[in-house]
Design an enzyme around this catalytic site. Structure first.
Site, mmCIF file in Angstrom:
data_model
loop_
_atom_site.group_PDB
_atom_site.id
_atom_site.type_symbol
_atom_site.label_atom_id
_atom_site.label_comp_id
_atom_site.label_asym_id
_atom_site.label_seq_id
_atom_site.Cartn_x
_atom_site.Cartn_y
_atom_site.Cartn_z
ATOM 1 N N LYS A 1 0.805 -1.198 -0.084
ATOM 2 C CA LYS A 1 0.024 0.113 0.051
ATOM 3 C C LYS A 1 0.801 1.246 0.054
ATOM 4 C CE LYS A 1 -3.996 -1.968 0.288
ATOM 5 N NZ LYS A 1 -5.121 -1.959 -0.587
ATOM 6 N N LYS B 1 -2.811 -11.350 -8.724
ATOM 7 C CA LYS B 1 -4.303 -11.695 -8.042
ATOM 8 C C LYS B 1 -5.252 -10.685 -8.499
ATOM 9 C CE LYS B 1 -5.244 -9.547 -4.166
ATOM 10 N NZ LYS B 1 -6.163 -9.450 -3.131
ATOM 11 N N LYS C 1 -9.185 -5.000 -7.316
ATOM 12 C CA LYS C 1 -9.803 -3.714 -7.956
ATOM 13 C C LYS C 1 -8.746 -2.855 -8.045
ATOM 14 C CE LYS C 1 -13.764 -4.883 -5.387
ATOM 15 N NZ LYS C 1 -14.076 -4.757 -4.134
HETATM 16 N N1 AQP Z 1 -7.931 -12.643 -6.226
HETATM 17 C C1 AQP Z 1 -8.613 -12.979 -5.129
HETATM 18 N N2 AQP Z 1 -8.593 -14.432 -4.832
HETATM 19 C C2 AQP Z 1 -9.112 -14.911 -3.702
HETATM 20 N N3 AQP Z 1 -9.797 -14.297 -2.804
HETATM 21 C C3 AQP Z 1 -9.732 -12.713 -3.054
HETATM 22 N N4 AQP Z 1 -10.200 -11.944 -2.198
HETATM 23 C C4 AQP Z 1 -10.023 -10.489 -2.713
HETATM 24 N N5 AQP Z 1 -9.544 -10.934 -3.980
HETATM 25 C C5 AQP Z 1 -9.280 -12.394 -4.044
HETATM 26 C C6 AQP Z 1 -10.874 -12.059 -0.745
HETATM 27 O O1 AQP Z 1 -11.959 -11.374 -0.983
HETATM 28 C C7 AQP Z 1 -12.212 -10.984 0.404
HETATM 29 C C8 AQP Z 1 -12.496 -9.451 0.342
HETATM 30 O O2 AQP Z 1 -11.467 -8.785 -0.036
HETATM 31 P P1 AQP Z 1 -11.198 -7.245 0.521
HETATM 32 O O3 AQP Z 1 -11.877 -6.565 1.489
HETATM 33 O O4 AQP Z 1 -9.546 -7.024 0.565
HETATM 34 O O5 AQP Z 1 -11.850 -6.473 -0.654
HETATM 35 P P2 AQP Z 1 -11.385 -6.130 -2.044
HETATM 36 O O6 AQP Z 1 -11.007 -4.495 -1.927
HETATM 37 O O7 AQP Z 1 -12.402 -6.436 -2.895
HETATM 38 O O8 AQP Z 1 -10.045 -6.984 -2.339
HETATM 39 P P3 AQP Z 1 -9.125 -6.326 -3.766
HETATM 40 O O9 AQP Z 1 -9.727 -6.235 -4.965
HETATM 41 O O10 AQP Z 1 -8.090 -7.388 -3.400
HETATM 42 O O11 AQP Z 1 -8.838 -5.325 -2.983
HETATM 43 P P4 AQP Z 1 -7.344 -4.171 -3.331
HETATM 44 O O12 AQP Z 1 -7.233 -3.962 -4.629
HETATM 45 O O13 AQP Z 1 -7.653 -2.926 -2.516
HETATM 46 O O14 AQP Z 1 -6.581 -5.186 -2.661
HETATM 47 C C9 AQP Z 1 -11.168 -11.327 1.366
HETATM 48 O O15 AQP Z 1 -11.293 -12.425 2.011
HETATM 49 C C10 AQP Z 1 -10.157 -11.466 0.242
HETATM 50 O O16 AQP Z 1 -8.883 -12.509 0.665
#
Ligand code: AQP
Length: 340
Positions: A129, A209, A212
């Site tokens: 981050k 991975k 978003k």
């Molecule tokens: N790619 C992924 N594969 C498996 N699990 C995933 N999770 C997120 N991405 C993957 C799981 O989803 C849950 C919610 O995640 P979060 O609260 O971190 O939400 P997010 O912002 O939607 O996740 P992002 O897209 O990965 O966000 P950024 O880009 O901000 O880092 C969690 O249980 C997570 O493990």
């Protein structure tokens, strides 16, 4: 479902709930993507049948990078609607918004006093981050895992359905709990992650991975045209240049995703291996299957978003239902720590 090793009986706090309690939080940062659903939300739904389940839209966490109040409010409702649309039944589990149970911020502060700064500075997501938002390295980014630990254990939850990207945070939660329990007596269970059979879903780039912040997502509740565009942009087997080249489904992200949308993936893989089908055919099939799979959820989501008062009532009810658990934990913690 797959889990890590379970909590050792010797470290069991006396006031654990009779039925194992599970907790998970999800950020209100836009509509969920395939990684969220296959990696976590599917397990939220499945586990709510067997455990006492508490799920939270974590708006405090989102404040570390979402600074528009209207957007945050809207996205919080969006995520709640999405979770229900994807199968969470608010009658069989508790769904609430993190800031509606502010006791957790007190526990976070108290946990700060047992958490060495070095542990937080070593967290991979903190390092990430810092790179992603160098102009906004706020203290919340550093303390994020402490609040996450408080989120989980204020409800004495012992299992946490998450994607594998959360493994380091969960490990840190256990360390924080151990530090607290060692100093003040065994109060909290050490939470263990629960993974699905897709703990890491790769993004449309086929390398990183699905996330978003990277922008490599397939949004499951988007309109069919959006899903079509996102899936058709997916990187497949980079060594398959010509349509007649045999494919390697085991390294192709599109083929891997087919495992979750139909029980004929072996035939699909065979078609790729023998070059009977091309990457574009396999993608087109995946598009249709994803659109069909989420069609019902997409409609439910729209209905819920058209009735924000109903959504707010569900969330208010969720926050009230767990108030006694949060209050009881905080009374116990204050007592143990010597606070009035
Ligand atoms: N790619 C992924 N594969 C498996 N699990 C995933 N999770 C997120 N991405 C993957 C799981 O989803 C849950 C919610 O995640 P979060 O609260 O971190 O939400 P997010 O912002 O939607 O996740 P992002 O897209 O990965 O966000 P950024 O880009 O901000 O880092 C969690 O249980 C997570 O493990």
């Amino acid at each position: 479902m797959t889990t890590d090793a379970s909590t050792s009986p010797a470290a069991r706090p006396s006031s654990l709930p009779v039925k194992p309690r599970i907790f998970s939080g999800i950020q209100p940062t836009g509509r969920p993507h395939l990684g969220n659903d296959l990696g976590a939300i599917r397990n939220y739904v499945a586990l709510a049948e067997r455990y006492e389940a508490i799920y939270c839209v974590v708006d405090y966490h989102a404040l570390t990078h979402v600074h528009d109040p209207e957007m945050l409010r809207h996205q919080t409702l969006e995520m709640a609607a999405a979770l229900i649309a994807l199968g969470l039944d608010p009658k069989r589990c508790t769904l609430f918004v993190q800031s509606d149970r502010p006791e957790v911020t007190e526990l976070c502060w108290l946990f700060n006093t047992v958490t060495p700064v070095g542990w937080l500075q070593r967290t991979p997501t903190y390092k990430e981050k810092r790179q992603n938002q160098p102009e906004d390295v706020n203290h919340g980014l550093l303390t994020y895992p402490v609040l996450q630990a408080a989120d989980i254990v204020i409800y004495k939850a012992s299992l946490v359905p998450v994607g594998r990207d959360q493994a380091a945070h969960l490990e840190l939660s256990r360390e924080i709990v151990r530090a607290f329990n060692a100093r003040y007596g065994v109060t909290f269970p050490e939470p263990q992650p629960v993974y699905t059979d897709a703990p890491v879903v790769l993004g449309t780039d086929g390398v990183k991975k699905m996330s978003k912040s990277i922008g490599n997502t397939i949004e499951v509740l988007a309109e069919p045209d959006v899903i079509r565009k996102q899936v058709m942009s997916m990187v497949t087997d980079t060594q398959r240049i010509l349509r007649s080249d045999p494919g390697r489904p085991q390294v192709c992200n599109v083929c891997r995703l087919h495992r979750h949308f139909g029980d004929d993936y072996e035939q699909i893989w065979e078609g790729e291996r023998t070059a009977r089908t091309g990457c574009v055919d396999t993608k087109k099939l995946l598009v249709e299957r994803i659109i069909a799979h989420y069609a019902g959820a997409r409609e439910t989501y729209k209905e819920l978003m058209a009735d924000p008062a109903r959504l707010r009532a569900i969330l208010d009810e969720g926050a009230e239902r767990i108030r006694p658990i949060a209050e009881a934990t905080m009374a116990e913690v204050r007592e143990r720590m010597g606070l009035r």
